[in-house]
Design an enzyme around this catalytic site. Structure first.
Site, PDB file in Angstrom:
ATOM      1  N   GLY A  31       6.632  12.145 -27.084  1.00 52.83           N
ATOM      2  CA  GLY A  31       7.008  11.179 -26.039  1.00 52.83           C
ATOM      3  C   GLY A  31       5.866  10.590 -25.262  1.00 52.83           C
TER       4      GLY A  31
ATOM      5  N   ILE B 258       3.262  11.974 -23.961  1.00 57.21           N
ATOM      6  CA  ILE B 258       1.938  12.597 -24.031  1.00 57.21           C
ATOM      7  C   ILE B 258       1.015  11.799 -24.939  1.00 57.21           C
ATOM      8  CG2 ILE B 258       0.657  14.715 -24.526  1.00 57.21           C
ATOM      9  CD1 ILE B 258       3.324  16.226 -24.403  1.00 57.21           C
TER      10      ILE B 258
ATOM     11  N   GLY C 129      22.640  17.973 -21.181  1.00 58.96           N
ATOM     12  CA  GLY C 129      22.106  16.797 -21.861  1.00 58.96           C
ATOM     13  C   GLY C 129      20.767  17.017 -22.541  1.00 58.96           C
TER      14      GLY C 129
ATOM     15  N   LYS D 239       7.476  15.205 -36.798  1.00 52.09           N
ATOM     16  CA  LYS D 239       6.321  15.079 -35.907  1.00 52.09           C
ATOM     17  C   LYS D 239       5.113  15.844 -36.463  1.00 52.09           C
ATOM     18  CE  LYS D 239       9.415  14.477 -31.959  1.00 52.09           C
ATOM     19  NZ  LYS D 239      10.218  15.210 -30.945  1.00 52.09           N
TER      20      LYS D 239
END
Lengths: 430, 430
Positions: free
Chosen positions: B136, B138, B189, B207
């Site tokens: 995300g 970073i 969530g 990733k």
């Protein structure tokens, strides 16, 4: 390997960092050249006295003529590792003027004369890169300048001086006094014989200026940075912090006041042991960044040393070389936001204040009155001790530096207060 | 602000991340445009059903015609946020072919079809940027590709999936069972209704492939990644780890075997509580990198969420826009090293094995014999329990996956072993 193009690299200086740069440039030539898209050839290394020692490079590469590096038409890329202001400044300006791209690790120079150097690079249409100038091997300048360019940075808070972090780690973990921890650091090579640039915060202040400039798209110089070192931190300060689950770190901090000015300072501060910076031990560095969209980030790694610093320099070298191959340039410094620098008095933070007081009725009342008279609001007070001596530990809510310093002045004048034992700032959630 | 040049931006998709990108692009237009050196104008947003809800952008920008985005001659920059393989792949290829630079967060697509997409960007001489695809907010891909390009990466070890890290944090901190921690994560969530892509390691594997490709200058795809999820981790595993001052994390790891091949895998692993990754809590992500010169580094921050992911996308957008203004291109992917992929059986690590055994003389001897017969050397054994039930906890020295799995098979066949309760890998110094 590209047979097509050769880029000639020359170095100014060949000390702890330079000798590692030279070694890696020679040993890893094939990989570095492939990644750069051009043959990277080390052609010259200028040192003050070529015959003084073995620099690890062929004797014929060495020269004592620093100026020949920056004027030689065959040199494409110059790596400046002399440190200090002059002759580094003059040499870099000449190199840029002569169309050479420059890589430097010279934080003192950039923090003082950055604007002049960036303008010279702009004018000459060449790159001036300096990732190694802050936090050694940690990629932090490129992330700030490029990765976070689409975001709005709120705060940068870094442990950017390994010497002081080593000393504070020893004080925290072994209960050592400052002088003993410093002596140990000197013995192990983590502190210099004259440690003042490190322990009084000068080194960190230069880095703080560079970080703040990039984070806030404004020009910040070392003169803009308020600084306090760690030489007054006592074993008692550390012990009291520990009992409260806090740790003392020398932090280089910049953020924006509500008026939009940049508040940039270096000082010891208490942080929670749960803060990501708290676990940064010994000579490691880390920079904590908070931005509007990305939230909290931290960049951690080695802040100094020959090979780690060389890693950052060679990363810049390959980047700059790629630009010369492709004809482009890297993103430039930007100071379009033109934020002002806040006065230290306007900076807001929380404080932990230790007072030695007479243990008699009414002391807390008179102390509380002084705080209230300067609108400094108290979060907690702990009183300890017995007989006619007691200690008050006061944690304030957020207050301005100026209100706090007036409070401390007035506290010192109270009859019931024998001594203001320490005043420490507090950062982050605790 | 540059009045001179305007770059037209269009988006494919406008969900959780896309709506934040659109909002920030509109709200921060002045700053982003100044930094990019060109006016950044959002001209089109393609969503499957423009009337389904309020996307936070003007109705006239919305279209259901995805293809119109990538073929429209006025569009300069395309942000792809559809996710999934098709139609994202086709659309990105068409956009690139039509000379548009592309920014994407699509990890699944890049891990599977990266080579095809990078080649298409190369051919069209445009940028394909994807910082948001891994971890995300970073900044990790740019540091790997650019800052560390002068160094040799030895190992990348990341917590790159927030859902599983949240679950493991709850199991560690509250002693929760896996199912309960998952249910809590779903309620809050942090986990999806169908959590399998997260908990079985698929998301982390994509990733891992992207990180390994950049770190080792080689092509690594999701199919190259060995993966195990966290659904078999029990509260007992966590409790045993805790008692040994260890913590279980789902790690995406890549390193180089002694033959020069890349070993890339995703699995839960035990790490010391002193390891920098150990303090990465809840849905935060972090990537630990070790390289020859720079040594150990860690990059920490938010791995998901609308605004954090938007920060990475907008950073890429400004970078790509600058290149279009200046006429250059960013550094490209490089796979020149062409390293092979190691078989998982050749990967070497340490293991912690818990065995339920009969509490009678000779059990340890027969267990030790099995380890020895496969050349798996034991570092420590702890025996606990009483009556006719006992537990053996065996920590091995470094061994290959294949030797270990043969050992486990043979242990399960021993009469004295009632059950191999768990086999967990161990990473880093403990």
């Amino acid at each position: 390997m590209m047979a097509g193009k050769t880029l000639k690299v020359a170095m100014l200086g060949c000390g702890v960092v330079g000798s590692q740069v030279a070694r890696l440039l020679i040993e890893n030539k094939a990989d570095l050249s492939t990644r750069a898209g051009a043959d990277l050839e080390l052609v010259k290394v200028a040192v003050r006295n070529p015959s003084a020692k073995n620099y690890g490079v062929k004797a014929e590469l060495l020269t004592s003529d620093l100026n020949s590096i920056v004027t030689d038409p065959q040199v494409d890329l110059v790596i400046e590792l002399l440190g200090g202001i002059e002759p580094a400044r003059e040499l870099i300006l000449t190199a840029l003027k002569n169309g050479k791209s420059v890589i430097t690790a010279n934080k003192a120079l950039l923090a003082k004369h950055g604007a002049e150097l960036y303008a010279a690079a702009d004018k000459a249409n060449v790159d001036l890169y300096y990732e190694a100038a802050v936090a050694g091997a940690i990629p932090i300048l490129r992330p700030l300048r490029e990765s976070l360019v689409g975001d709005e940075v709120l705060k940068v808070m870094g442990i950017v001086n390994g010497t002081t972090n080593y000393i504070l780690t020893k004080m925290d973990e072994n209960g050592a006094a400052f002088a003993d921890a410093l002596a140990e650091a000197q013995k192990l090579g983590f502190a210099e014989a004259d440690p003042s640039a490190d322990i009084e915060g000068g080194d960190a202040a230069a880095k703080a200026a560079i970080l703040a400039s990039l984070a806030f798209h404004s020009r910040v110089t070392d003169a803009d940075v308020y600084k306090e070192g760690i030489s007054k931190i006592t074993a008692t300060d550390v012990k009291v912090a520990k009992a409260m689950d806090l740790v003392i770190k020398l932090l280089a901090i910049s953020d924006v006041t509500k008026d939009g000015a940049i508040a940039v300072r270096v000082h010891p501060a208490l942080i929670s042991r749960n803060h990501p910076l708290a676990s940064v031990r010994e000579s490691f560095n880390a920079v904590f960044v908070e931005s509007v969209s990305a939230g909290q980030m931290m960049f951690y790694g080695r802040g100094a040393g020959g090979a780690p610093t060389a890693s950052a320099i060679l990363g810049d070298l390959v980047a700059v070389a790629r630009h010369r191959v492709s004809g482009g340039l890297g993103p430039r410094e930007s100071d379009y936001a033109e934020r002002k620098i806040a006065k230290i008095g306007d900076t807001k933070t929380r404080y932990l204040i230790r007072l030695n007081v007479a243990d008699k009725p009414g002391v807390l009342e008179s102390v509380a009155h002084v705080f209230a008279s300067h609108q400094v609001s108290i979060q907690t007070v702990r009183q300890s001790g017995a007989g006619d001596k007691a200690e008050l530990i006061v944690m304030t809510h957020i207050s301005s530096e100026s209100a706090l310093s007036q409070t401390v002045n007035d506290l010192a004048k109270l009859d019931s207060v024998t001594d203001v034992a320490s005043v420490l700032r507090v950062e982050g959630e605790i």
